[in-house]
Design an enzyme around this catalytic site. Structure first.
Site, PDB file in Angstrom:
ATOM      1  N   SER A  14       0.813  -1.231   0.000  1.00 35.00           N
ATOM      2  CA  SER A  14       0.000   0.000   0.000  1.00 35.00           C
ATOM      3  C   SER A  14       0.840   1.271   0.000  1.00 35.00           C
ATOM      4  CB  SER A  14      -0.945   0.006   1.207  1.00 35.00           C
ATOM      5  OG  SER A  14      -0.198   0.034   2.406  1.00 35.00           O
ATOM      6  N   SER A 143      18.025  -5.651   2.105  1.00 34.08           N
ATOM      7  CA  SER A 143      18.561  -4.300   2.277  1.00 34.08           C
ATOM      8  C   SER A 143      20.078  -4.309   2.192  1.00 34.08           C
ATOM      9  CB  SER A 143      18.160  -3.762   3.652  1.00 34.08           C
ATOM     10  OG  SER A 143      18.821  -2.541   3.917  1.00 34.08           O
ATOM     11  N   TYR A 156      16.958  -4.465  13.506  1.00 36.81           N
ATOM     12  CA  TYR A 156      16.471  -4.471  12.119  1.00 36.81           C
ATOM     13  C   TYR A 156      17.455  -5.134  11.154  1.00 36.81           C
ATOM     14  CZ  TYR A 156      15.327  -2.268   7.563  1.00 36.81           C
ATOM     15  OH  TYR A 156      15.041  -2.019   6.237  1.00 36.81           O
ATOM     16  N   LYS A 160      17.211  -8.209   8.008  1.00 39.43           N
ATOM     17  CA  LYS A 160      17.500  -8.039   6.582  1.00 39.43           C
ATOM     18  C   LYS A 160      18.556  -9.043   6.122  1.00 39.43           C
ATOM     19  CE  LYS A 160      14.334  -5.544   5.850  1.00 39.43           C
ATOM     20  NZ  LYS A 160      13.363  -5.636   4.743  1.00 39.43           N
TER      21      LYS A 160
HETATM   22  N1  LIG Z   1      13.258   2.831   2.561  1.00 40.50           N
HETATM   23  C1  LIG Z   1      14.490   2.322   2.670  1.00 40.50           C
HETATM   24  O1  LIG Z   1      15.490   3.060   2.774  1.00 40.50           O
HETATM   25  C2  LIG Z   1      14.681   0.859   2.630  1.00 40.50           C
HETATM   26  C3  LIG Z   1      13.639  -0.017   2.776  1.00 40.50           C
HETATM   27  N2  LIG Z   1      13.878  -1.368   2.764  1.00 40.50           N
HETATM   28  C4  LIG Z   1      12.799  -2.322   2.935  1.00 40.50           C
HETATM   29  O2  LIG Z   1      11.800  -2.069   1.979  1.00 40.50           O
HETATM   30  C5  LIG Z   1      10.585  -2.609   2.432  1.00 40.50           C
HETATM   31  C6  LIG Z   1       9.483  -1.617   2.151  1.00 40.50           C
HETATM   32  O3  LIG Z   1       9.677  -0.459   2.934  1.00 40.50           O
HETATM   33  P1  LIG Z   1       9.479   1.015   2.371  1.00 40.50           P
HETATM   34  O4  LIG Z   1       8.750   0.978   1.105  1.00 40.50           O
HETATM   35  O5  LIG Z   1      10.784   1.674   2.416  1.00 40.50           O
HETATM   36  O6  LIG Z   1       8.608   1.697   3.515  1.00 40.50           O
HETATM   37  P2  LIG Z   1       7.044   1.752   3.735  1.00 40.50           P
HETATM   38  O7  LIG Z   1       6.843   2.032   5.167  1.00 40.50           O
HETATM   39  O8  LIG Z   1       6.407   2.651   2.752  1.00 40.50           O
HETATM   40  O9  LIG Z   1       6.581   0.282   3.386  1.00 40.50           O
HETATM   41  C7  LIG Z   1       6.512  -0.761   4.310  1.00 40.50           C
HETATM   42  C8  LIG Z   1       5.208  -1.457   4.066  1.00 40.50           C
HETATM   43  O10 LIG Z   1       5.099  -2.593   4.916  1.00 40.50           O
HETATM   44  C9  LIG Z   1       3.819  -2.570   5.480  1.00 40.50           C
HETATM   45  N3  LIG Z   1       3.794  -3.299   6.737  1.00 40.50           N
HETATM   46  C10 LIG Z   1       4.424  -2.962   7.895  1.00 40.50           C
HETATM   47  N4  LIG Z   1       4.131  -3.846   8.853  1.00 40.50           N
HETATM   48  C11 LIG Z   1       3.301  -4.763   8.274  1.00 40.50           C
HETATM   49  C12 LIG Z   1       2.642  -5.898   8.764  1.00 40.50           C
HETATM   50  N5  LIG Z   1       2.766  -6.296  10.031  1.00 40.50           N
HETATM   51  N6  LIG Z   1       1.851  -6.604   7.907  1.00 40.50           N
HETATM   52  C13 LIG Z   1       1.692  -6.192   6.626  1.00 40.50           C
HETATM   53  N7  LIG Z   1       2.302  -5.107   6.117  1.00 40.50           N
HETATM   54  C14 LIG Z   1       3.083  -4.403   6.934  1.00 40.50           C
HETATM   55  C15 LIG Z   1       3.493  -1.098   5.677  1.00 40.50           C
HETATM   56  O11 LIG Z   1       2.114  -0.889   5.871  1.00 40.50           O
HETATM   57  C16 LIG Z   1       4.041  -0.518   4.401  1.00 40.50           C
HETATM   58  O12 LIG Z   1       3.085  -0.567   3.363  1.00 40.50           O
HETATM   59  C17 LIG Z   1      10.786  -2.919   3.925  1.00 40.50           C
HETATM   60  O13 LIG Z   1      10.961  -4.315   4.070  1.00 40.50           O
HETATM   61  C18 LIG Z   1      12.078  -2.200   4.260  1.00 40.50           C
HETATM   62  O14 LIG Z   1      12.781  -2.834   5.286  1.00 40.50           O
HETATM   63  C19 LIG Z   1      15.129  -1.868   2.572  1.00 40.50           C
HETATM   64  C20 LIG Z   1      16.175  -1.038   2.409  1.00 40.50           C
HETATM   65  C21 LIG Z   1      16.050   0.381   2.431  1.00 40.50           C
HETATM   66  C1  LIG Z   2      14.779   2.523   7.106  1.00 39.72           C
HETATM   67  C2  LIG Z   2      16.195   2.926   6.831  1.00 39.72           C
HETATM   68  O1  LIG Z   2      16.262   4.253   6.464  1.00 39.72           O
HETATM   69  C3  LIG Z   2      16.751   2.142   5.703  1.00 39.72           C
HETATM   70  O2  LIG Z   2      16.434   0.794   5.864  1.00 39.72           O
HETATM   71  C4  LIG Z   2      17.369   0.096   5.299  1.00 39.72           C
HETATM   72  O3  LIG Z   2      17.321  -1.106   5.212  1.00 39.72           O
HETATM   73  C5  LIG Z   2      18.452   0.974   4.782  1.00 39.72           C
HETATM   74  O4  LIG Z   2      19.696   0.471   4.986  1.00 39.72           O
HETATM   75  C6  LIG Z   2      18.224   2.239   5.524  1.00 39.72           C
HETATM   76  O5  LIG Z   2      18.909   2.217   6.742  1.00 39.72           O
END
Ligand SMILES: NC(=O)C1=CN([C@@H]2O[C@H](COP(=O)(O)OP(=O)(O)OC[C@H]3O[C@@H](n4cnc5c(N)ncnc54)[C@H](O)[C@@H]3O)[C@@H](O)[C@H]2O)C=CC1
Ligand SMILES: C[C@H](O)[C@@H]1OC(=O)[C@H](O)[C@@H]1O
Length: 253
Positions: A14, A143, A156, A160
């Protein structure tokens, strides 16, 4: 189109990276089911974008930390679209906190959502793909933090690294079924997960300055790599991890 006629499932679809991957999959010809937990407006918007691209969409609510959510998500997608071709395990949380006084429930919830959630979801999707009998592709969002640490991410970063490792072992377990398993390793991507952490403009600029490509990432930067790994263009790629970080990891000095 790289995913013509395929059915793609995305957890945490979402917002952020999951939403971008879901919409790009639809642009590449797939019907898409997203899992979401609380953001109804976000889920509705993603469904609308997918449908506007002429593809079918489904949003299924559920907490990935619970095993039953995984089973229900896959069942709902199969009921709607008959099959699962691609599974993107993306949902995650990162409640930044210092190590020495990390509350046990913060640690445990992060493990349950990020790692247990990925395990149950991937297992449920893989069982469906095995039953279909004609392979599939799984992409997990790990990640750069699988490879390097973070002072306020001691709960965290192990999740990952665990997801990266899960894809390696699943690639072995599922190769005989024609199911490929890979991970993407995003660098710092501007999304909801780090909105507060990067609200400090000085920190955001410092982080961007470490990226050889000169900027932090956007969710759409992940969509292409995820779709590529999901597609037949990557038909001989399994057990791989693709850094999508603008070069941040290799920038030592
Ligand atoms: N934004 C960043 O810098 C980085 C993000 N990631 C990973 O990318 C993935 C997506 O995160 P982003 O798009 O960055 O942030 P985001 O916060 O927009 O997306 C995370 C999504 O996971 C959902 N979520 C959280 N807990 C949940 C649960 N218990 N059940 C179902 N859905 C759940 C949230 O509602 C959200 O839609 C995560 O796994 C995050 O660890 C990895 C590396 C870097
Ligand atoms: C949420 C952090 O900004 C993000 O999550 C990751 O996995 C990246 O390495 C950043 O630290």
């Amino acid at each position: 189109m790289l995913l013509e006629g395929k059915t793609v499932l995305v957890t945490g679809g979402s917002s952020g990276i999951g939403a971008a991957a879901a919409v790009e999959a639809a642009r590449q010809g797939a019907d898409v089911a997203i899992n979401y937990v609380g953001n109804q407006a976000g889920a509705d918007a993603v469904v609308a974008q997918i449908e506007a691209l002429g593809r079918r969409a489904l949003a299924v609510r559920g907490d990935v930390a619970k095993r039953e959510t995984a089973i229900a998500f896959v069942e709902a997608a199969v009921a709607a679209f008959d099959r699962v071709d691609v599974f993107v395990s993306n949902a995650g949380i990162c409640p930044f906190h210092a190590f020495l006084d990390m509350p046990a429930d913060t640690f445990e919830r992060t493990m349950q959502v990020n790692l247990h959630g990925a395990f149950y979801m991937v297992q449920a999707a893989a069982n469906q793909m095995v039953a279909q009998g004609d392979g599939g592709a799984i992409v997990a969002v790990s990640s750069i933090s699988a490879l390097v640490g973070g002072e306020f991410q001691t709960h965290y970063t192990p999740t990952k690294a665990g997801i990266h490792s899960l894809m390696q072992s699943a690639a072995i377990a599922l190769g005989r079924h024609g199911i490929r398993c890979n991970s993407v390793l995003p660098g710092t991507i501007l999304t909801e997960i780090n909105r507060d952490d990067l609200a400090d403009g000085e920190k955001r600029e410092r982080m961007a300055a470490r990226v050889p490509l000169g900027r932090l990432g956007e969710p759409e930067d992940l969509a292409g790599p995820i779709v590529f790994l999901a597609s037949d263009m990557a038909r001989y790629v399994t057990g791989a991890a693709l850094l999508v970080d603008g070069g941040a990891f290799v920038n030592l000095q």
